[in-house]
Design a protein around this motif. Sequence first.
Motif, PDB file in Angstrom:
ATOM      1  N   ARG A  74       0.849  -1.190   0.000  1.00  0.00           N
ATOM      2  CA  ARG A  74       0.000   0.000   0.000  1.00  0.00           C
ATOM      3  C   ARG A  74       0.885   1.241   0.000  1.00  0.00           C
ATOM      4  N   VAL A  75       0.496   2.200  -0.821  1.00  0.00           N
ATOM      5  CA  VAL A  75       1.294   3.410  -1.040  1.00  0.00           C
ATOM      6  C   VAL A  75       0.399   4.628  -0.863  1.00  0.00           C
ATOM      7  N   VAL A  76       0.905   5.638  -0.171  1.00  0.00           N
ATOM      8  CA  VAL A  76       0.221   6.925  -0.055  1.00  0.00           C
ATOM      9  C   VAL A  76       0.846   7.873  -1.071  1.00  0.00           C
ATOM     10  N   PHE A  77       0.011   8.428  -1.953  1.00  0.00           N
ATOM     11  CA  PHE A  77       0.536   9.394  -2.921  1.00  0.00           C
ATOM     12  C   PHE A  77      -0.369  10.619  -3.005  1.00  0.00           C
ATOM     13  N   PRO A  78       0.198  11.750  -3.486  1.00  0.00           N
ATOM     14  CA  PRO A  78      -0.596  12.974  -3.606  1.00  0.00           C
ATOM     15  C   PRO A  78      -1.459  12.945  -4.861  1.00  0.00           C
ATOM     16  N   THR A  79      -2.612  13.604  -4.787  1.00  0.00           N
ATOM     17  CA  THR A  79      -3.452  13.834  -5.972  1.00  0.00           C
ATOM     18  C   THR A  79      -3.755  15.319  -6.024  1.00  0.00           C
ATOM     19  N   HIS A 184      -1.382  14.978 -10.745  1.00  0.00           N
ATOM     20  CA  HIS A 184      -0.058  15.107 -10.132  1.00  0.00           C
ATOM     21  C   HIS A 184       0.958  14.283 -10.924  1.00  0.00           C
ATOM     22  N   PRO A 185       2.078  14.875 -11.334  1.00  0.00           N
ATOM     23  CA  PRO A 185       3.015  14.171 -12.226  1.00  0.00           C
ATOM     24  C   PRO A 185       3.656  12.943 -11.593  1.00  0.00           C
ATOM     25  N   ALA A 196      -1.532  -3.647 -13.528  1.00  0.00           N
ATOM     26  CA  ALA A 196      -2.928  -3.820 -13.113  1.00  0.00           C
ATOM     27  C   ALA A 196      -3.522  -2.470 -12.732  1.00  0.00           C
ATOM     28  N   PRO A 197      -4.838  -2.307 -12.857  1.00  0.00           N
ATOM     29  CA  PRO A 197      -5.458  -1.046 -12.422  1.00  0.00           C
ATOM     30  C   PRO A 197      -5.170  -0.775 -10.948  1.00  0.00           C
ATOM     31  N   VAL A 198      -4.820   0.458 -10.646  1.00  0.00           N
ATOM     32  CA  VAL A 198      -4.531   0.868  -9.276  1.00  0.00           C
ATOM     33  C   VAL A 198      -5.774   1.515  -8.683  1.00  0.00           C
ATOM     34  N   VAL A 199      -6.187   1.067  -7.508  1.00  0.00           N
ATOM     35  CA  VAL A 199      -7.336   1.654  -6.816  1.00  0.00           C
ATOM     36  C   VAL A 199      -6.832   2.428  -5.611  1.00  0.00           C
ATOM     37  N   ALA A 200      -7.621   3.417  -5.177  1.00  0.00           N
ATOM     38  CA  ALA A 200      -7.183   4.235  -4.046  1.00  0.00           C
ATOM     39  C   ALA A 200      -8.387   4.811  -3.322  1.00  0.00           C
ATOM     40  N   ILE A 201      -8.175   5.105  -2.047  1.00  0.00           N
ATOM     41  CA  ILE A 201      -9.157   5.801  -1.220  1.00  0.00           C
ATOM     42  C   ILE A 201      -8.521   7.059  -0.669  1.00  0.00           C
ATOM     43  N   GLY A 202      -9.324   8.049  -0.312  1.00  0.00           N
ATOM     44  CA  GLY A 202      -8.799   9.272   0.269  1.00  0.00           C
ATOM     45  C   GLY A 202      -8.397   9.083   1.715  1.00  0.00           C
ATOM     46  N   VAL A 203      -7.254   9.721   2.101  1.00  0.00           N
ATOM     47  CA  VAL A 203      -6.775   9.598   3.487  1.00  0.00           C
ATOM     48  C   VAL A 203      -6.453  10.960   4.095  1.00  0.00           C
ATOM     49  N   GLY A 204      -6.970  12.041   3.520  1.00  0.00           N
ATOM     50  CA  GLY A 204      -6.793  13.340   4.155  1.00  0.00           C
ATOM     51  C   GLY A 204      -6.005  14.325   3.323  1.00  0.00           C
ATOM     52  N   HIS A 205      -5.912  15.547   3.871  1.00  0.00           N
ATOM     53  CA  HIS A 205      -5.289  16.652   3.145  1.00  0.00           C
ATOM     54  C   HIS A 205      -3.777  16.712   3.311  1.00  0.00           C
ATOM     55  N   ALA A 206      -3.258  15.919   4.227  1.00  0.00           N
ATOM     56  CA  ALA A 206      -1.805  15.852   4.424  1.00  0.00           C
ATOM     57  C   ALA A 206      -1.405  14.384   4.501  1.00  0.00           C
ATOM     58  N   ASP A 215       3.559   0.939   2.889  1.00  0.00           N
ATOM     59  CA  ASP A 215       4.892   0.592   2.396  1.00  0.00           C
ATOM     60  C   ASP A 215       5.677   1.814   1.928  1.00  0.00           C
ATOM     61  N   VAL A 216       5.011   2.760   1.287  1.00  0.00           N
ATOM     62  CA  VAL A 216       5.663   3.984   0.828  1.00  0.00           C
ATOM     63  C   VAL A 216       4.704   5.139   1.074  1.00  0.00           C
ATOM     64  N   ILE A 217       5.227   6.241   1.590  1.00  0.00           N
ATOM     65  CA  ILE A 217       4.458   7.475   1.749  1.00  0.00           C
ATOM     66  C   ILE A 217       5.188   8.565   0.981  1.00  0.00           C
ATOM     67  N   ILE A 218       4.524   9.163   0.034  1.00  0.00           N
ATOM     68  CA  ILE A 218       5.109  10.270  -0.734  1.00  0.00           C
ATOM     69  C   ILE A 218       4.452  11.555  -0.237  1.00  0.00           C
ATOM     70  N   ASP A 219       5.232  12.363   0.459  1.00  0.00           N
ATOM     71  CA  ASP A 219       4.720  13.582   1.093  1.00  0.00           C
ATOM     72  C   ASP A 219       5.104  14.784   0.244  1.00  0.00           C
ATOM     73  N   ASP A 220       4.119  15.438  -0.334  1.00  0.00           N
ATOM     74  CA  ASP A 220       4.367  16.628  -1.145  1.00  0.00           C
ATOM     75  C   ASP A 220       3.738  17.860  -0.507  1.00  0.00           C
ATOM     76  N   GLY A 221       3.598  17.835   0.816  1.00  0.00           N
ATOM     77  CA  GLY A 221       3.008  18.966   1.509  1.00  0.00           C
ATOM     78  C   GLY A 221       1.495  18.899   1.489  1.00  0.00           C
ATOM     79  N   PRO A 222       0.813  19.858   2.130  1.00  0.00           N
ATOM     80  CA  PRO A 222      -0.650  19.857   2.184  1.00  0.00           C
ATOM     81  C   PRO A 222      -1.263  19.916   0.786  1.00  0.00           C
TER      82      PRO A 222
END
Length: 416
Positions: A74-79, A184-185, A196-206, A215-222
């Motif tokens: 599981r990966v956290v990425f910005p949108t 987001h690039p 495979a298709p990637v699915v995601a749910i929202g986890v907040g503004h930060a 497993d990975v968190i990509i933090d690009d600020g708020p």
Amino acid sequence: MPPRVPRMKALSARPNRPFHGATPSAGTPNLPRALRTPILITMLQGADRFETLPEDARASIIDAAADAITRGGRVVFPTDTVYGLAASSASTSAVAALREHSGRPDGALTWHAPSVEAVARAFDLPTPVHRRLISKLLPARTRFLLEQRPETIDAWLRAFGNDADAIRAAVVENNIVSIRVPAHPVTRAILERVSAPVVAIGVGHAAPNEADGFDVIIDDGPSPDRDPSTAVELALNGAFRVRSVGAVSEADVLAALTRTVVFVCTGNTCRSPMAEAIARDLIAKRAEDGLSTRALSAGVSASRGSPASAEAVDAMAALGLDLHNHRSTPLSRELLESADAVFTMTEDHAETARRLDRRSAHKVERLDPDTDIDDPIGGPVELYRDVADRLAALIARRLGELDHDPRNGPYGGAPA
């Protein structure tokens, strides 16, 4: 001064915890040891800054996240709205973890597609309304609930072989697929790398500041937008409704169904105002297709407020059209930005328009792709009428092309 490389560090008290589902093989190319454990990647502020990073830094970020998703992590990425917690739809355990995290154990998750073109390749977009809304509102802050025929969904899933059943369970419900295309690039580059298709749910503004099993968190600020995506339902017959309003207003969704076509000449007193009047007449006579089209005109050297020439007024009157109220408008960057298509009378006009706004250059074409339409100024009214007849034939053809024009549908066009 060279750009800063993103800061990468291991998280939590389990520094050697592997990706979910498997241990990275010794053959994983060019991935530092830190990228094979739970990691936090803190990027420079602002999504556009990603492109300023060194190529190897960009590749490390993308490889780490894509590899984790592929392996069932599981990966956290910005949108463009909230941060997403993402997983592969082919991993039943990862999908179950996303559902548990969201508190919604049932229902389809949203496919985060890498591009609008990927959506168009996967599914039928049979009406102008489908094509228009998707091309205008993606990529970015809109989520589409796209109804499809069962055989279309089956054909899409067959490409994933043995993973088809798992993917169906993750993303399909009642022949409806929920779709987003993030802008987001970094996120789009990651999505391109996962088969495979990637699915995601929202986890907040930060971004979360601790691993929490990720497993990975990509933090690009708020997040720049504090609202979630707007959800729009698209039925097979072209009907649509805004299910929930978020970052995109309902008024903006409706406005996306209006196309703007701009005709350009020199002074906006002869050729382009005639083209505008002819286009408006043809548009009024077209069959309803759920879209509306407005025609405007301008001149590359026009002053503001001049009337149409007397000969142009007479030529239009012979066609039953009225130019008495026309007033000239200079071509502007704002007008080019608002347009879906810009048709010029000559190639010189086209080049002037492209120089005025480089970002709109892909919209600009000569009305007659083969040759210029010369200025009739100074000629008799018969010459104006000949030009009007030529304009009418060309504009009818151009309007007929609009519904399936690559620039106005999800089949290519300007970069996002």
